[in-house]
Each structure stands twice: as structure tokens, then as C-alpha cells.
Motif scaffolding. Structure first.
Motif, PDB file in Angstrom:
ATOM      1  N   ALA A   1      10.678 -23.985   4.678  1.00  9.86           N
ATOM      2  CA  ALA A   1      12.121 -24.215   4.618  1.00  9.86           C
ATOM      3  C   ALA A   1      12.433 -25.672   4.308  1.00  9.86           C
ATOM      4  O   ALA A   1      13.328 -25.983   3.512  1.00  9.86           O
ATOM      5  CB  ALA A   1      12.774 -23.798   5.939  1.00  9.86           C
ATOM      6  N   LEU A   2      11.688 -26.602   4.923  1.00  5.18           N
ATOM      7  CA  LEU A   2      11.926 -28.026   4.695  1.00  5.18           C
ATOM      8  C   LEU A   2      11.615 -28.413   3.256  1.00  5.18           C
ATOM      9  O   LEU A   2      12.399 -29.101   2.592  1.00  5.18           O
ATOM     10  CB  LEU A   2      11.095 -28.847   5.673  1.00  5.18           C
TER      11      LEU A   2
ATOM     12  N   THR B   1      11.400 -26.490   0.547  1.00  5.60           N
ATOM     13  CA  THR B   1      12.313 -25.855  -0.407  1.00  5.60           C
ATOM     14  C   THR B   1      13.683 -26.514  -0.399  1.00  5.60           C
ATOM     15  O   THR B   1      14.296 -26.709  -1.453  1.00  5.60           O
ATOM     16  CB  THR B   1      12.450 -24.362  -0.083  1.00  5.60           C
ATOM     17  N   SER B   2      14.176 -26.887   0.782  1.00  3.78           N
ATOM     18  CA  SER B   2      15.490 -27.535   0.872  1.00  3.78           C
ATOM     19  C   SER B   2      15.488 -28.900   0.208  1.00  3.78           C
ATOM     20  O   SER B   2      16.491 -29.318  -0.377  1.00  3.78           O
ATOM     21  CB  SER B   2      15.912 -27.662   2.338  1.00  3.78           C
TER      22      SER B   2
ATOM     23  N   GLU C   1       9.442 -18.321   8.120  1.00  3.87           N
ATOM     24  CA  GLU C   1       9.541 -19.753   7.840  1.00  3.87           C
ATOM     25  C   GLU C   1       9.470 -20.594   9.118  1.00  3.87           C
ATOM     26  O   GLU C   1       8.744 -21.603   9.164  1.00  3.87           O
ATOM     27  CB  GLU C   1      10.851 -20.043   7.109  1.00  3.87           C
TER      28      GLU C   1
ATOM     29  N   GLY D   1       8.528 -23.987  10.062  1.00  6.41           N
ATOM     30  CA  GLY D   1       9.607 -24.568   9.270  1.00  6.41           C
ATOM     31  C   GLY D   1       9.177 -25.364   8.059  1.00  6.41           C
ATOM     32  O   GLY D   1      10.036 -25.926   7.362  1.00  6.41           O
TER      33      GLY D   1
ATOM     34  N   LYS E   1      18.825 -25.046  -0.616  1.00  3.05           N
ATOM     35  CA  LYS E   1      18.481 -23.710  -0.155  1.00  3.05           C
ATOM     36  C   LYS E   1      17.076 -23.684   0.430  1.00  3.05           C
ATOM     37  O   LYS E   1      16.175 -24.356  -0.059  1.00  3.05           O
ATOM     38  CB  LYS E   1      18.552 -22.709  -1.309  1.00  3.05           C
ATOM     39  N   ARG E   2      16.895 -22.876   1.477  1.00  4.24           N
ATOM     40  CA  ARG E   2      15.550 -22.569   1.956  1.00  4.24           C
ATOM     41  C   ARG E   2      15.108 -21.261   1.325  1.00  4.24           C
ATOM     42  O   ARG E   2      15.846 -20.653   0.523  1.00  4.24           O
ATOM     43  CB  ARG E   2      15.523 -22.481   3.482  1.00  4.24           C
TER      44      ARG E   2
END
Length: 327
Positions: A125-126, A128-129, A116, A122, A136-137
Motif C-alpha cells: 500500500a505504501l 503503490t501510494s 496489504e 502495509g 491509490k493503494r
């Protein structure tokens, strides 16, 4: 806030870490990782004096993988969900049921984090969060973990958000709160926790709307003259008292199955106010008090909530009192 359910079917209210605090923890962890990686690569580079170039390249690849994956995996396993960055910001990684993180979960988070953050910069991760309710990531989704805010703000240490006013204690023991959903109770609790942050007109309008929703599923109705925030606080306090009583009953039953006495000293149990509900707390005898929120007649004093909730030692919470006589 989020509600996690443990393996014993106990609901826990936990504060999920925000995206900003997780970003700060990530930057600190990347800083520490780069420091460790530079030190390890410097040591590996010294092996070229005694080994060939292929051996040094292999050690360099192994060192990079060990630092990028081993750093979060080792720290989260040994410190029960905290890396150096999370420790500085006040975050902790826990399992979905609120328990401590395991090595397998930490390893999955570390491997997913390498993809990720270091391969895709990243972006997964960004995204999904932002779209996940618990922030959550991908690594948290795959490992079954969630990052929570372990260090609570100072304003949360003043006391419980919902308290029972003394004048409503008798009425509260007759409430039927089984139809009050967890979502509505969480909404009401968040309203009380942010009570002093809202403007007066928004606070009153929002309180009246939430009180109407609570009144539609909770019976009997409150006595006349009770303000919405006081009514919401009394309902949530009674609901919490009954949940604590049920937990105490289950704990006592578990102790009896183990052959232990609980509670240690036998005490008389007061009569139950409602069938299937917790026993009413024993009250010390005292002078009779006038009915709460009653209107005895013109010119007579009546119980009213204080005009300024924010004054005195109760600033920041919905106070249980002291309630004073008003004209």
C-alpha cells in the motif's frame, strides 16, 4: 488536486487525500477494529463452555475475517465511503468517476486491505501510494476508487480562487480560450491558490512564467500594465464562466426534452459577444468609466492595482477590487 470525469463528461476538481491523513485514518480504524475484535473473541471464547474446541477455533477464524474485512466493507457501503477513521479525519472513498462507492468496490478494497496491511504489513500500500498520481493503494487500483479530502481547509472558504476584475470584463468576453489545456489551467489555479504562501520574488517570477505560457495559447493579449496574477485570474474566471454557461445550456436542453420550461421565467437574452461563446452579462447603465489600465497622459490619474493585495477583506484571494486611482 485531481480532475475526475463523471459519466456525463463533466470534469470535477477534487482534492486527493494525502498520505499522512490516510495514515491517521488507518491508525484510527485499526484501533476500532482491535476493540471490536477483542469483544467478539471474548464472546467466542465463552462458547467453549457449551461446545468443543474445534467449534471455538472455527468461530474465532470466522470472527477475525468478519471484523478485518467486514468492518471497512460495511462502513464504506452504509456511510457512502467513510469508515470511523475517515469520518474523524475528513476523508471519503469515491469511485473513479466521482460517484458513491458500491458494495462490490468496498468488498474488493476490504479483501485487498487484509492482504496489504495484515499479511504484508502495509508495504504494498505504501509503495503503490507513493508512485501513483492519485495516491491509490492496491485496493483502490483493483476496485476503481480514490480517496478524497472531503473536509476542506478554512482558507479554501474565502471565495473563488479566480475572479474577473471589473476593468477587464469587456476584454475577457473577447478571449479565445479553447487552446488552454486543463493541465495549464490547473497549474495556474494552483498558483493563485498559493499566491500568498510564496515569497514575493518567487511569486513574481513564477507568475510571469505561467502568464507567458497562458498568453501563448490565449488571445487577444491583455491591455498594457496588467500584472501577471491579475491576467491569470481574469483568464481562468472567464473560462469558468463559459463552462458554467455550457452546463446551464445542456441542463436547459435536458429540461426541454422532458417537457419542462427552463428557465421558468422567459427573459431577454443579451447578444453574444463571441460566436459560439456565452452571452455577455447584462450591465446596469451607469456613468462611463475610463479605459482600464490606460495611460491618459502625464499628470492624469490612471487605473492601477492596489499596492497591497493582502490587506482588507481580500486577504487570501486575488481580489476583483476595489481598484483605486494611483498617481
Amino acid at each position: 488536486m485531481t480532475r475526475l470525469v463523471t459519466g456525463e463528461a463533466v470534469a470535477l476538481d477534487l482534492r486527493v487525500a494525502r498520505l499522512g491523513s490516510r495514515g491517521c485514518a488507518l491508525l484510527l480504524d485499526l484501533f476500532f477494529q482491535m476493540m471490536i475484535l477483542n469483544l467478539v473473541l471474548y464472546v467466542v471464547a465463552m462458547t467453549t463452555l457449551i461446545a468443543d474446541e474445534a467449534w471455538s477455533v472455527g468461530l474465532s477464524i470466522l470472527a477475525v475475517a468478519a471484523v478485518l474485512v467486514g468492518y471497512p466493507c460495511a462502513f464504506e457501503t452504509l456511510s457512502r465511503g467513510r469508515t470511523l477513521g475517515k469520518l474523524a479525519v475528513g476523508l471519503r472513498v469515491v469511485a473513479d468517476d466521482g460517484g458513491p462507492i458500491r458494495f462490490r468496490q468496498a468488498l474488493v478494497r476490504g479483501l485487498a486491505g487484509m492482504v496489504e496491511f495484515f499479511m504484508l504489513y502495509g508495504a504494498p500500500a505504501l509503495l503503490t501510494s507513493l508512485f501513483n498520481r492519485q495516491g491509490k493503494r492496491l485496493g483502490d487500483v483493483f476496485a476503481g476508487t480514490v480517496v478524497i479530502q472531503e473536509r476542506m481547509p478554512h482558507s479554501a472558504l474565502h471565495g473563488p480562487v479566480a475572479v474577473m476584475p471589473p476593468q477587464l470584463a469587456g476584454w475577457g468576453r473577447t478571449l479565445e480560450v479553447s487552446m488552454l489545456s486543463d493541465e495549464l489551467a490547473m497549474t495556474a489555479r494552483q498558483y493563485l491558490s498559493r499566491f500568498w504562501e510564496l515569497r514575493p520574488e518567487i511569486r513574481d517570477r513564477l507568475g510571469a512564467r505561467i502568464a507567458g505560457q497562458v498568453r501563448a495559447v490565449v488571445s487577444p493579449p491583455p491591455p498594457p500594465g496588467v500584472r501577471p496574477e491579475v491576467y491569470i485570474s481574469a483568464v481562468l474566471a472567464e473560462r469558468r464562466r463559459r463552462e458554467e454557461w455550457r452546463l446551464a445550456q445542456r441542463h436547459a436542453a435536458r429540461m426541454r426534452r422532458l417537457g419542462r420550461t427552463w428557465p421558468p421565467a422567459a427573459q431577454p437574452v443579451p447578444a453574444m459577444a463571441v460566436a459560439g461563446g456565452p452571452p455577455a452579462p447584462a450591465m446596469a447603465p451607469g456613468p462611463p468609466a475610463p479605459p482600464p489600465f490606460s495611460d491618459p497622459g502625464p499628470g492624469q490619474p490612471r487605473f492601477l492595482p492596489p499596492p497591497d493585495y493582502g490587506a482588507g477583506p481580500y486577504q487570501g484571494v486575488i481580489p476583483p477590487g476595489p481598484w483605486r486611482h494611483g498617481p
